[in-house]
Design a protein around this motif. Structure first.
Motif, PDB file in Angstrom:
ATOM      1  N   SER A 129      -5.348 -34.522  14.155  1.00  0.00           N
ATOM      2  CA  SER A 129      -6.068 -34.052  15.342  1.00  0.00           C
ATOM      3  C   SER A 129      -5.946 -35.089  16.461  1.00  0.00           C
ATOM      4  CB  SER A 129      -7.531 -33.832  14.990  1.00  0.00           C
ATOM      5  OG  SER A 129      -7.964 -34.917  14.189  1.00  0.00           O
ATOM      6  N   PHE A 130      -5.334 -34.670  17.550  1.00  0.00           N
ATOM      7  CA  PHE A 130      -5.072 -35.608  18.639  1.00  0.00           C
ATOM      8  C   PHE A 130      -6.178 -35.498  19.677  1.00  0.00           C
ATOM      9  CE2 PHE A 130      -3.044 -36.998  22.594  1.00  0.00           C
ATOM     10  CZ  PHE A 130      -2.587 -38.239  22.188  1.00  0.00           C
ATOM     11  N   VAL A 131      -6.771 -36.633  19.999  1.00  0.00           N
ATOM     12  CA  VAL A 131      -7.888 -36.655  20.942  1.00  0.00           C
ATOM     13  C   VAL A 131      -7.348 -36.921  22.344  1.00  0.00           C
ATOM     14  CG1 VAL A 131      -9.913 -37.991  21.646  1.00  0.00           C
ATOM     15  CG2 VAL A 131      -9.578 -37.409  19.229  1.00  0.00           C
ATOM     16  N   GLY A 179      -2.041 -50.755  16.342  1.00  0.00           N
ATOM     17  CA  GLY A 179      -3.169 -49.845  16.166  1.00  0.00           C
ATOM     18  C   GLY A 179      -3.839 -49.406  17.444  1.00  0.00           C
ATOM     19  N   CYS A 180      -3.140 -49.494  18.606  1.00  0.00           N
ATOM     20  CA  CYS A 180      -3.794 -49.054  19.851  1.00  0.00           C
ATOM     21  C   CYS A 180      -3.520 -47.576  20.108  1.00  0.00           C
ATOM     22  CB  CYS A 180      -3.361 -49.914  21.031  1.00  0.00           C
ATOM     23  SG  CYS A 180      -1.668 -49.628  21.551  1.00  0.00           S
ATOM     24  N   GLY A 181      -2.601 -46.977  19.336  1.00  0.00           N
ATOM     25  CA  GLY A 181      -2.362 -45.533  19.505  1.00  0.00           C
ATOM     26  C   GLY A 181      -0.989 -45.169  20.043  1.00  0.00           C
ATOM     27  N   LYS A 182      -0.032 -46.113  19.972  1.00  0.00           N
ATOM     28  CA  LYS A 182       1.316 -45.849  20.520  1.00  0.00           C
ATOM     29  C   LYS A 182       2.005 -44.687  19.795  1.00  0.00           C
ATOM     30  CE  LYS A 182       2.712 -49.978  19.360  1.00  0.00           C
ATOM     31  NZ  LYS A 182       1.483 -50.523  18.792  1.00  0.00           N
ATOM     32  N   THR A 183       2.023 -44.781  18.459  1.00  0.00           N
ATOM     33  CA  THR A 183       2.770 -43.777  17.690  1.00  0.00           C
ATOM     34  C   THR A 183       2.162 -42.397  17.876  1.00  0.00           C
ATOM     35  OG1 THR A 183       3.086 -45.529  16.090  1.00  0.00           O
ATOM     36  CG2 THR A 183       3.738 -43.338  15.400  1.00  0.00           C
ATOM     37  N   SER A 184       0.824 -42.324  17.823  1.00  0.00           N
ATOM     38  CA  SER A 184       0.164 -41.013  17.976  1.00  0.00           C
ATOM     39  C   SER A 184       0.510 -40.415  19.327  1.00  0.00           C
ATOM     40  CB  SER A 184      -1.355 -41.158  17.887  1.00  0.00           C
ATOM     41  OG  SER A 184      -1.701 -41.836  16.734  1.00  0.00           O
ATOM     42  N   HIS A 215     -11.313 -38.425  12.986  1.00  0.00           N
ATOM     43  CA  HIS A 215     -10.624 -38.799  11.743  1.00  0.00           C
ATOM     44  C   HIS A 215     -11.522 -38.822  10.523  1.00  0.00           C
ATOM     45  CE1 HIS A 215      -6.528 -39.986  12.914  1.00  0.00           C
ATOM     46  NE2 HIS A 215      -7.072 -40.065  14.110  1.00  0.00           N
ATOM     47  N   ARG A 255      -7.338 -48.274  14.198  1.00  0.00           N
ATOM     48  CA  ARG A 255      -7.228 -47.922  12.774  1.00  0.00           C
ATOM     49  C   ARG A 255      -8.324 -48.609  11.965  1.00  0.00           C
ATOM     50  NH1 ARG A 255      -2.316 -49.552  12.183  1.00  0.00           N
ATOM     51  NH2 ARG A 255      -1.323 -47.660  12.892  1.00  0.00           N
TER      52      ARG A 255
HETATM   53  N1  LIG Z   1      -5.287 -39.980  20.823  1.00  0.00           N
HETATM   54  C1  LIG Z   1      -5.523 -40.073  19.522  1.00  0.00           C
HETATM   55  N2  LIG Z   1      -6.049 -39.047  18.838  1.00  0.00           N
HETATM   56  C2  LIG Z   1      -6.330 -39.139  17.532  1.00  0.00           C
HETATM   57  N3  LIG Z   1      -6.089 -40.232  16.800  1.00  0.00           N
HETATM   58  C3  LIG Z   1      -5.548 -41.295  17.408  1.00  0.00           C
HETATM   59  C4  LIG Z   1      -5.234 -41.280  18.798  1.00  0.00           C
HETATM   60  N4  LIG Z   1      -4.715 -42.475  19.128  1.00  0.00           N
HETATM   61  C5  LIG Z   1      -4.718 -43.223  18.006  1.00  0.00           C
HETATM   62  N5  LIG Z   1      -5.215 -42.511  16.974  1.00  0.00           N
HETATM   63  C6  LIG Z   1      -5.384 -42.987  15.596  1.00  0.00           C
HETATM   64  O1  LIG Z   1      -5.600 -44.391  15.647  1.00  0.00           O
HETATM   65  C7  LIG Z   1      -4.859 -45.039  14.607  1.00  0.00           C
HETATM   66  C8  LIG Z   1      -3.859 -46.013  15.228  1.00  0.00           C
HETATM   67  O2  LIG Z   1      -2.971 -45.267  16.050  1.00  0.00           O
HETATM   68  P1  LIG Z   1      -1.371 -45.436  15.976  1.00  0.00           P
HETATM   69  O3  LIG Z   1      -0.895 -45.490  14.565  1.00  0.00           O
HETATM   70  O4  LIG Z   1      -0.811 -44.391  16.863  1.00  0.00           O
HETATM   71  O5  LIG Z   1      -1.256 -46.856  16.645  1.00  0.00           O
HETATM   72  P2  LIG Z   1       0.044 -47.751  16.863  1.00  0.00           P
HETATM   73  O6  LIG Z   1      -0.200 -48.491  18.117  1.00  0.00           O
HETATM   74  O7  LIG Z   1       1.264 -46.931  16.781  1.00  0.00           O
HETATM   75  O8  LIG Z   1      -0.067 -48.713  15.605  1.00  0.00           O
HETATM   76  P3  LIG Z   1       1.091 -49.612  14.925  1.00  0.00           P
HETATM   77  O9  LIG Z   1       1.512 -50.595  15.973  1.00  0.00           O
HETATM   78  O10 LIG Z   1       0.360 -50.260  13.788  1.00  0.00           O
HETATM   79  O11 LIG Z   1       2.151 -48.669  14.499  1.00  0.00           O
HETATM   80  C9  LIG Z   1      -4.190 -43.950  13.798  1.00  0.00           C
HETATM   81  O12 LIG Z   1      -4.995 -43.655  12.688  1.00  0.00           O
HETATM   82  C10 LIG Z   1      -4.151 -42.773  14.751  1.00  0.00           C
HETATM   83  O13 LIG Z   1      -4.197 -41.550  14.060  1.00  0.00           O
END
Ligand SMILES: Nc1ncnc2c1ncn2[C@@H]1O[C@H](COP(=O)(O)OP(=O)(O)OP(=O)(O)O)[C@@H](O)[C@H]1O
Length: 347
Positions: free
Chosen positions: A63-65, A94-99, A260, A290
């Motif tokens: 679920s994307f916020v 863990g700031c949310g880049k991948t999501s 989550h 995370r």
């Molecule tokens: N907009 C969003 N909606 C829902 N969940 C999110 C959102 N952004 C981040 N998250 C959640 O926060 C956590 C960290 O996000 P994500 O994995 O995207 O970070 P990251 O910056 O890619 O981390 P890493 O550098 O460790 O790969 C995950 O569990 C992800 O599902």
């Protein structure tokens, strides 16, 4: 014409022009035609189609916020993708880049191809290689008591994700691309600049692939590793739009954590997120969103979260980031003191 002028080069490969080469060229093209004829006859030409793209590993979207601050970064990314520029998201763990990268990629309504950067990744892993032998056979019994048979065995090229993405006009999400050695990423230069992917190692006329007009790239990298692991070559960085991300604001993180965590936590999600954000400021380790999600998950296992439980939960969530037993003790003390200072209204 002098010998020298005959050795003209196009894109680094020599134009064949000597008589011997021409002869070899003619027999090569006869061979090619023969193979094409046999392939048609056998129905054996295997298309590397978009169906293969879906077989790759693409993380599922949870679920994307979307809040105002999420939308702001999203809009910036979409702007650059609209004009065909590869977009590089940089930010702490863990700031949310991948999501965000996956969400924006899915919104484009094109196939999504996912690559995870890795020090062991090679150019072949990105573009493809000769990985199989292929046999093309012909059995001819035109005259009933004479059997003519012909087998051609040749290497079969197998495309890897970058080639599939380029051909199919997919959105490529190249996660942690700076973990890959720069030399392996060199193939991206001509993709971004000339709109052509060269398949090193591939023989024949299909060595160059035109980049589909809908092909787009989103790259992510961790701001700490970015400077430290394999510094990407300047020529590549020069072709990327860079968008720096930081942790989202308090309200967005609270919404993300709520999205989550199933079930009720033994205290307010707000309190947990606030404690984790405070620790982010106080500690030397990176405390990502995370960590807040994990802490909230821990809190769902008890009916009431008191100070001792919250301290345990936060310590467990963060302890894997510190090396020594003594560091864990310090970590716990810091967590206790943060919870004390914040006077969070624990239930
Ligand atoms: N907009 C969003 N909606 C829902 N969940 C999110 C959102 N952004 C981040 N998250 C959640 O926060 C956590 C960290 O996000 P994500 O994995 O995207 O970070 P990251 O910056 O890619 O981390 P890493 O550098 O460790 O790969 C995950 O569990 C992800 O599902």
């Amino acid at each position: 014409m002098t010998n020298e002028s005959r050795k003209r080069k196009v894109r680094g490969s020599q134009i064949r022009s000597s008589r011997g080469d021409k002869k070899q060229g003619r027999s090569q093209s006869r061979d090619d035609k023969e193979i094409e004829r046999l392939e048609r006859q056998n129905g054996a030409r295997r298309q590397e189609s978009s169906a293969h793209i879906d077989e790759g590993f693409v993380p599922e979207e949870q679920s994307f916020v979307e809040t105002e601050s999420v939308n702001r970064v999203e809009t910036r990314m979409e702007r650059w993708l609209d004009v065909g520029r590869p977009t590089h998201l940089i930010g702490p763990t863990g700031c949310g880049k991948t999501s965000l990268a996956m969400h924006v990629a899915r919104e484009r309504d094109r196939p999504v191809v996912w690559i995870n950067g890795d020090a062991e990744l090679t150019t072949s892993d990105l573009v493809g290689e000769y990985a199989e032998k292929e046999r093309i056979s012909e059995r001819d019994q035109f005259i009933h008591n004479v059997v003519k048979s012909k087998d051609i065995i040749r290497d079969r090229w197998v495309d890897n994700p970058l080639t599939l993405a380029v051909q199919e006009g997919a959105t490529l999400v190249y996660n942690e691309f700076s973990r890959t050695k720069p030399v392996a990423n060199n193939v991206l230069l001509s993709v971004f600049e000339e709109g052509v992917l060269e398949l090193p190692g591939k023989r024949g006329k299909s060595r160059y692939v035109d980049v589909h007009p809908e092909f787009r790239t989103i790259l992510t990298s961790n701001s700490v590793e970015y400077a430290g692991v394999h510094e990407p070559q300047d020529a590549l960085l020069d072709r990327l739009i860079g968008i720096y991300m930081d942790f989202y604001d308090l309200d967005t993180e609270i919404e993300i954590v709520r999205a989550h965590v199933d079930g009720s936590t033994g205290t307010n999600v707000e309190d947990i997120v606030q404690v984790l954000r405070e620790l982010r400021e106080r500690l030397d380790i990176t405390v990502g969103t995370r960590a807040a999600i994990m802490a909230a998950e821990g809190a769902t296992t008890v009916d009431t979260v008191d100070q001792a439980v919250l301290t345990d939960v936060c310590t467990d969530v963060l302890a894997s980031k510190v090396a020594q037993r003594s560091d864990v003790r310090e970590l716990r003390e810091e967590i206790e003191s943060a919870i004390d200072d914040m006077e969070v209204g624990l239930s």
